[in-house]
Scaffold this motif. Structure first.
Motif, short mmCIF file in Angstrom:
data_model
loop_
_atom_site.label_atom_id
_atom_site.label_comp_id
_atom_site.label_asym_id
_atom_site.label_seq_id
_atom_site.Cartn_x
_atom_site.Cartn_y
_atom_site.Cartn_z
N THR A 1 0.83 -1.21 0.00
CA THR A 1 0.00 0.00 0.00
C THR A 1 0.86 1.25 0.00
N ILE A 2 1.88 1.26 0.83
CA ILE A 2 2.78 2.41 0.89
C ILE A 2 3.55 2.55 -0.43
N LEU A 3 3.97 1.42 -1.01
CA LEU A 3 4.69 1.45 -2.28
C LEU A 3 3.81 1.98 -3.40
N LYS A 4 2.54 1.57 -3.42
CA LYS A 4 1.62 2.08 -4.44
C LYS A 4 1.44 3.59 -4.32
N THR A 5 1.27 4.06 -3.10
CA THR A 5 1.09 5.50 -2.88
C THR A 5 2.32 6.26 -3.34
#
Length: 104
Positions: A57-61
């Motif tokens: 999730t953090i990587l996508k953001t």
């Protein structure tokens, strides 16, 4: 440099209007989230562990932010093509979502 200038401008306006304002107070929650992403992870049940879902999730953001920054720096013809591709992808996703809803 621009953040510093805009901060001085906002502080001057706020003091003139009698409104208390602090850049550090405004940015503190955001800075805490960036410095401690494990605490922000919504799906995390255990405070000490970081799940793979949280990392993705953090990587996508992060990647969306980087991609949008790269796209804005492209020359206008390439930017138009990228925008067209993004629009087509978005309409496909919406069509798939609508199809799933209609099938139910």
């Amino acid at each position: 440099v621009l953040v510093g200038r805009s901060t001085i401008l906002i502080k001057g306006l706020s003091s003139r209007l009698g409104i208390p304002w602090s850049l550090s107070r405004e940015w503190a929650p955001i800075a805490r989230k960036v410095l401690n992403p494990a605490a922000v992870a919504a799906g995390s049940k255990d405070k000490g562990k970081v799940s793979f879902k949280d990392v993705t999730t953090i990587l996508k953001t992060w990647s969306k932010g980087k991609l949008s920054r790269v796209v804005t720096r492209l020359p206008p013809p390439l930017r138009t093509r990228v925008a067209g591709i993004a629009l087509r992808l978005q309409t496909r996703r919406e069509d798939k979502a609508n199809k799933k809803v209609n099938d139910l």
